[in-house]
Design an enzyme around this catalytic site. Structure first.
Site, PDB file in Angstrom:
ATOM      1  N   ASN A  86     -36.672  63.949   8.136  1.00  0.00           N
ATOM      2  CA  ASN A  86     -37.066  63.018   9.199  1.00  0.00           C
ATOM      3  C   ASN A  86     -36.205  63.333  10.426  1.00  0.00           C
ATOM      4  OD1 ASN A  86     -37.733  60.885  10.832  1.00  0.00           O
ATOM      5  ND2 ASN A  86     -36.728  59.306   9.561  1.00  0.00           N
ATOM      6  N   TRP A  87     -36.828  64.024  11.376  1.00  0.00           N
ATOM      7  CA  TRP A  87     -36.066  64.408  12.575  1.00  0.00           C
ATOM      8  C   TRP A  87     -35.735  63.211  13.454  1.00  0.00           C
ATOM      9  CZ3 TRP A  87     -39.272  69.090  14.875  1.00  0.00           C
ATOM     10  CH2 TRP A  87     -39.143  70.200  14.023  1.00  0.00           C
ATOM     11  N   LYS A  88     -36.465  62.097  13.258  1.00  0.00           N
ATOM     12  CA  LYS A  88     -36.347  60.947  14.155  1.00  0.00           C
ATOM     13  C   LYS A  88     -36.629  61.420  15.588  1.00  0.00           C
ATOM     14  CE  LYS A  88     -33.358  58.769  10.862  1.00  0.00           C
ATOM     15  NZ  LYS A  88     -32.349  57.741  10.576  1.00  0.00           N
TER      16      LYS A  88
ATOM     17  N   HIS B 193     -40.558  52.453   9.050  1.00  0.00           N
ATOM     18  CA  HIS B 193     -39.151  52.847   9.015  1.00  0.00           C
ATOM     19  C   HIS B 193     -38.312  51.715   9.621  1.00  0.00           C
ATOM     20  CE1 HIS B 193     -35.391  54.850   9.797  1.00  0.00           C
ATOM     21  NE2 HIS B 193     -35.779  55.790   8.941  1.00  0.00           N
TER      22      HIS B 193
ATOM     23  N   GLU C  75     -35.914  51.622  11.547  1.00  0.00           N
ATOM     24  CA  GLU C  75     -35.618  51.712  12.982  1.00  0.00           C
ATOM     25  C   GLU C  75     -36.784  51.156  13.803  1.00  0.00           C
ATOM     26  OE1 GLU C  75     -34.534  55.841  12.802  1.00  0.00           O
ATOM     27  OE2 GLU C  75     -32.684  55.271  11.778  1.00  0.00           O
TER      28      GLU C  75
ATOM     29  N   GLU D 107     -35.125  52.633   1.442  1.00  0.00           N
ATOM     30  CA  GLU D 107     -34.099  52.986   2.414  1.00  0.00           C
ATOM     31  C   GLU D 107     -33.281  51.748   2.760  1.00  0.00           C
ATOM     32  OE1 GLU D 107     -34.880  56.832   4.653  1.00  0.00           O
ATOM     33  OE2 GLU D 107     -35.726  55.209   5.824  1.00  0.00           O
TER      34      GLU D 107
ATOM     35  N   GLY E 199     -27.831  56.568   8.113  1.00  0.00           N
ATOM     36  CA  GLY E 199     -26.999  57.129   9.180  1.00  0.00           C
ATOM     37  C   GLY E 199     -25.555  56.655   9.176  1.00  0.00           C
TER      38      GLY E 199
ATOM     39  N   SER F 277     -28.326  58.452   4.091  1.00  0.00           N
ATOM     40  CA  SER F 277     -27.139  59.298   3.957  1.00  0.00           C
ATOM     41  C   SER F 277     -27.233  60.305   2.804  1.00  0.00           C
ATOM     42  CB  SER F 277     -25.878  58.421   3.820  1.00  0.00           C
ATOM     43  OG  SER F 277     -25.705  57.635   4.987  1.00  0.00           O
TER      44      SER F 277
ATOM     45  N   GLY G 253     -32.542  62.136   6.937  1.00  0.00           N
ATOM     46  CA  GLY G 253     -32.446  62.109   8.391  1.00  0.00           C
ATOM     47  C   GLY G 253     -31.442  63.125   8.905  1.00  0.00           C
ATOM     48  N   GLY G 254     -30.218  62.670   9.141  1.00  0.00           N
ATOM     49  CA  GLY G 254     -29.184  63.510   9.751  1.00  0.00           C
ATOM     50  C   GLY G 254     -29.032  64.880   9.110  1.00  0.00           C
TER      51      GLY G 254
HETATM   52  P1  PGA Z   1     -30.065  59.429   7.252  1.00  0.00           P
HETATM   53  O1  PGA Z   1     -31.478  58.763   7.631  1.00  0.00           O
HETATM   54  O2  PGA Z   1     -30.342  60.490   6.211  1.00  0.00           O
HETATM   55  O3  PGA Z   1     -29.551  59.987   8.538  1.00  0.00           O
HETATM   56  O4  PGA Z   1     -29.221  58.334   6.696  1.00  0.00           O
HETATM   57  C1  PGA Z   1     -32.471  58.566   6.670  1.00  0.00           C
HETATM   58  C2  PGA Z   1     -33.677  57.931   7.304  1.00  0.00           C
HETATM   59  O5  PGA Z   1     -33.526  57.029   8.136  1.00  0.00           O
HETATM   60  O6  PGA Z   1     -34.832  58.310   7.009  1.00  0.00           O
END
Ligand code: PGA
Length: 252
Positions: free
Chosen positions: A8-10, A94, A96, A166, A172, A212, A233-234
């Site tokens: 997930n590049w966001k 998601h 966010e 999640e 994150g 994470s 994500g990250g």
């Molecule tokens: P993260 O994000 O791996 O940076 O914690 C995961 C996500 O929000 O999909």
């Protein structure tokens, strides 16, 4: 059940950079026994598809879609538009988006159903925040989120659906949810699915973990019963690091 890993590049990598990520990732040795997808910003779908050509690894995913196929919805993008890029998966709900854009359980449910009807697998994100965790409300929160998300889904359509657990406090933050805790949450999600659709549907739904996840902890998750993959994500922003994570998830 095949393990599913989704990058997930966001809000990273516009069209100028997307192709470079895809090409670098495809140069890496990639395991064949996993399903791998990359969720890119809408504006990077064309560049990502151009770099992929007809290649299907990684599968192309989107990060959101609207709940109608066309109409007067300024700024929105529909599942049928995503299909034009060969999108196979799409994230919905998601945290966010729930936090910054006020997406509700009802909106998430409508989006998931429209995606499924269009033939795109919805990857429905659910999870408690830190306050809810502290108050012991994990089960209550998950049950409500799952029930709303599956209200209009079809159990037996050609297009399945995926859940991503999640926990908001682990996204994150570098604080991954301990795999045994994730396992309990996945069981709650699966039993909410079972309540509506029955045992055999619930057994076949992939429930993946996100928060994470990195190359160091991925194997703890994919070897935990009931955890069918990860949303990353990250640790997906560097294509080589994400390829390493994929290989670690499936050392064969
Ligand atoms: P993260 O994000 O791996 O940076 O914690 C995961 C996500 O929000 O999909």
């Amino acid at each position: 059940m095949r393990t599913l890993l989704i990058a997930n590049w966001k809000m990273h990598y516009g069209p100028m950079k997307a192709g470079g990520w895809i090409r670098a990732f495809r140069r890496e040795r990639l395991p064949k026994d996993l399903d791998i997808a990359v969720a890119v910003p809408h504006v990077s779908l064309a560049a990502s598809r151009a770099s992929l050509g007809r290649a299907s690894i990684p599968a192309l995913a989107a990060q959101d879609a609207f709940w109608a196929q066309d109409g007067a919805f300024t700024g929105e993008v529909s599942p049928s538009m995503l299909l034009e890029f060969g999108v196979q998966f799409c994230l919905v709900g998601h945290s966010e988006r729930r936090i910054y854009l006020g997406e509700t359980d009802e909106m998430v449910g409508k989006k998931a159903a429209t995606l499924q009807a269009a033939g795109i697998v919805p990857v429905i994100c659910v999870g408690e925040n830190e306050a809810q965790l502290k108050k012991g409300e994990v089960s209550k929160v998950l049950k409500a989120q799952v029930a709303a998300a599956i209200a209009s889904l079809k159990p037996d359509g050609k297009t399945p659906f995926v859940f991503a657990y999640e926990p908001v406090w682990s996204i994150g933050t570098g604080k991954p949810c301990p795999p045994q805790k994730a396992k309990e949450a996945h069981e709650i999600i699966r039993s909410a699915i079972q309540k509506k659709f029955g045992q055999s549907v619930a057994e076949h739904v992939r429930v993946i973990y996100g928060g994470s996840v990195d190359a160091h902890n991925i194997s703890e998750y994919v070897t935990t019963t009931g955890v069918n993959g990860a949303l990353v994500g990250g640790a997906s922003l560097d294509p080589r690091a994400f390829a390493l994570l994929c290989r670690t998830a499936n050392p064969a």
